[in-house]
Design a protein around this motif. Structure first.
Motif, PDB file in Angstrom:
ATOM      1  N   GLY A 272       0.821  -1.202   0.000  1.00 36.11           N
ATOM      2  CA  GLY A 272       0.000   0.000   0.000  1.00 36.11           C
ATOM      3  C   GLY A 272       0.858   1.255   0.000  1.00 36.11           C
ATOM      4  O   GLY A 272       2.078   1.194   0.127  1.00 36.11           O
ATOM      5  N   GLY A 273       0.186   2.387  -0.154  1.00 35.62           N
ATOM      6  CA  GLY A 273       0.916   3.647  -0.143  1.00 35.62           C
ATOM      7  C   GLY A 273       0.060   4.790  -0.631  1.00 35.62           C
ATOM      8  O   GLY A 273      -1.147   4.640  -0.835  1.00 35.62           O
TER       9      GLY A 273
ATOM     10  N   LEU B 197      -0.651  -4.887  -4.518  1.00 34.65           N
ATOM     11  CA  LEU B 197      -0.700  -5.358  -3.144  1.00 34.65           C
ATOM     12  C   LEU B 197      -0.325  -6.840  -3.102  1.00 34.65           C
ATOM     13  O   LEU B 197      -0.646  -7.593  -4.025  1.00 34.65           O
ATOM     14  CB  LEU B 197      -2.095  -5.182  -2.563  1.00 34.65           C
ATOM     15  CG  LEU B 197      -2.680  -3.777  -2.606  1.00 34.65           C
ATOM     16  CD1 LEU B 197      -4.043  -3.763  -1.918  1.00 34.65           C
ATOM     17  CD2 LEU B 197      -1.758  -2.755  -2.013  1.00 34.65           C
ATOM     18  N   SER B 198       0.341  -7.214  -2.030  1.00 37.89           N
ATOM     19  CA  SER B 198       0.707  -8.616  -1.824  1.00 37.89           C
ATOM     20  C   SER B 198       0.096  -9.115  -0.524  1.00 37.89           C
ATOM     21  O   SER B 198       0.003  -8.365   0.450  1.00 37.89           O
ATOM     22  CB  SER B 198       2.219  -8.773  -1.760  1.00 37.89           C
ATOM     23  OG  SER B 198       2.833  -8.376  -2.965  1.00 37.89           O
ATOM     24  N   CYS B 199      -0.297 -10.355  -0.541  1.00 40.79           N
ATOM     25  CA  CYS B 199      -0.788 -11.038   0.656  1.00 40.79           C
ATOM     26  C   CYS B 199       0.100 -12.258   0.862  1.00 40.79           C
ATOM     27  O   CYS B 199       0.018 -13.217   0.088  1.00 40.79           O
ATOM     28  CB  CYS B 199      -2.243 -11.438   0.474  1.00 40.79           C
ATOM     29  SG  CYS B 199      -2.941 -12.415   1.834  1.00 40.79           S
TER      30      CYS B 199
ATOM     31  N   VAL C 150      -8.414   0.942   3.528  1.00 37.07           N
ATOM     32  CA  VAL C 150      -7.525  -0.096   4.049  1.00 37.07           C
ATOM     33  C   VAL C 150      -7.901  -1.396   3.351  1.00 37.07           C
ATOM     34  O   VAL C 150      -9.073  -1.811   3.400  1.00 37.07           O
ATOM     35  CB  VAL C 150      -7.657  -0.243   5.571  1.00 37.07           C
ATOM     36  CG1 VAL C 150      -6.823  -1.422   6.062  1.00 37.07           C
ATOM     37  CG2 VAL C 150      -7.228   1.044   6.269  1.00 37.07           C
ATOM     38  N   TYR C 151      -6.929  -2.016   2.722  1.00 39.76           N
ATOM     39  CA  TYR C 151      -7.146  -3.249   1.973  1.00 39.76           C
ATOM     40  C   TYR C 151      -6.626  -4.430   2.791  1.00 39.76           C
ATOM     41  O   TYR C 151      -5.470  -4.416   3.250  1.00 39.76           O
ATOM     42  CB  TYR C 151      -6.431  -3.194   0.630  1.00 39.76           C
ATOM     43  CG  TYR C 151      -7.123  -2.306  -0.374  1.00 39.76           C
ATOM     44  CD1 TYR C 151      -7.102  -0.926  -0.233  1.00 39.76           C
ATOM     45  CD2 TYR C 151      -7.819  -2.845  -1.455  1.00 39.76           C
ATOM     46  CE1 TYR C 151      -7.750  -0.100  -1.140  1.00 39.76           C
ATOM     47  CE2 TYR C 151      -8.462  -2.030  -2.373  1.00 39.76           C
ATOM     48  CZ  TYR C 151      -8.426  -0.658  -2.201  1.00 39.76           C
ATOM     49  OH  TYR C 151      -9.071   0.150  -3.101  1.00 39.76           O
TER      50      TYR C 151
ATOM     51  N   THR D 203      -3.500  -3.031   4.712  1.00 41.28           N
ATOM     52  CA  THR D 203      -2.527  -2.053   4.258  1.00 41.28           C
ATOM     53  C   THR D 203      -3.280  -0.859   3.684  1.00 41.28           C
ATOM     54  O   THR D 203      -4.276  -1.026   2.984  1.00 41.28           O
ATOM     55  CB  THR D 203      -1.568  -2.672   3.222  1.00 41.28           C
ATOM     56  OG1 THR D 203      -0.556  -1.721   2.865  1.00 41.28           O
ATOM     57  CG2 THR D 203      -2.295  -3.115   1.957  1.00 41.28           C
ATOM     58  N   GLN D 204      -2.804   0.329   4.009  1.00 41.95           N
ATOM     59  CA  GLN D 204      -3.504   1.549   3.610  1.00 41.95           C
ATOM     60  C   GLN D 204      -3.168   1.911   2.168  1.00 41.95           C
ATOM     61  O   GLN D 204      -1.994   1.959   1.786  1.00 41.95           O
ATOM     62  CB  GLN D 204      -3.130   2.709   4.526  1.00 41.95           C
ATOM     63  CG  GLN D 204      -3.736   4.043   4.137  1.00 41.95           C
ATOM     64  CD  GLN D 204      -5.232   4.105   4.374  1.00 41.95           C
ATOM     65  OE1 GLN D 204      -5.705   3.705   5.438  1.00 41.95           O
ATOM     66  NE2 GLN D 204      -5.981   4.606   3.400  1.00 41.95           N
TER      67      GLN D 204
END
Length: 123
Positions: A8-9, A19-21, A92-93, A117-118
């Motif tokens: 995020g960012g 994004l990574s999980c 937020v994800y 993550t934001q």
């Protein structure tokens, strides 16, 4: 079981983010992974998900054509590529895991959740 989001960012409208999980303690061969977002003053929204067996995917109307979900089971990673970002994508994800299949149904229960993550899209 642990899910950790990253990537995020703060970006400008029209930019992209991936994004990574990162998952641990579960086998992605048997778990579906979903991406959700929560924006201030709004309900949590299911953005996308990928099922375990057939790899079928779901995208919300807001994500279709701009977001792409993918997974690398060998690395225990699931990605959400977000292109053409808009200010309304600010949230937020979080990623979450559930056994087997996923869909856009709001009634599916996910067993495990990351912290999130934001993502902020602003000029």
């Amino acid at each position: 079981v642990q899910l950790v989001e990253s990537g995020g960012g703060l970006v400008q409208p029209g930019d992209s983010l991936r994004l990574s999980c990162a998952t641990s303690g579960l086998n992605l061969d048997y778990y579906a992974i979903g991406w959700f977002r929560l924006a201030p003053g709004k309900e949590r929204e299911g953005v996308s998900c990928v099922s375990s067996r057939d790899g079928s995917t779901f995208y919300s109307d807001s994500a279709k054509g701009r977001f792409t979900i993918s997974r690398d089971n060998a690395k225990n990673l699931v990605y959400l590529q977000m292109d053409s970002l808009k200010p309304e994508d600010t949230a937020v994800y979080s990623c979450a895991a559930r056994p087997g299949h996923c869909s856009g149904s709001p009634y599916l229960i996910y067993d495990y959740w990351g912290q999130g993550t934001q993502v902020t899209v602003s000029s």
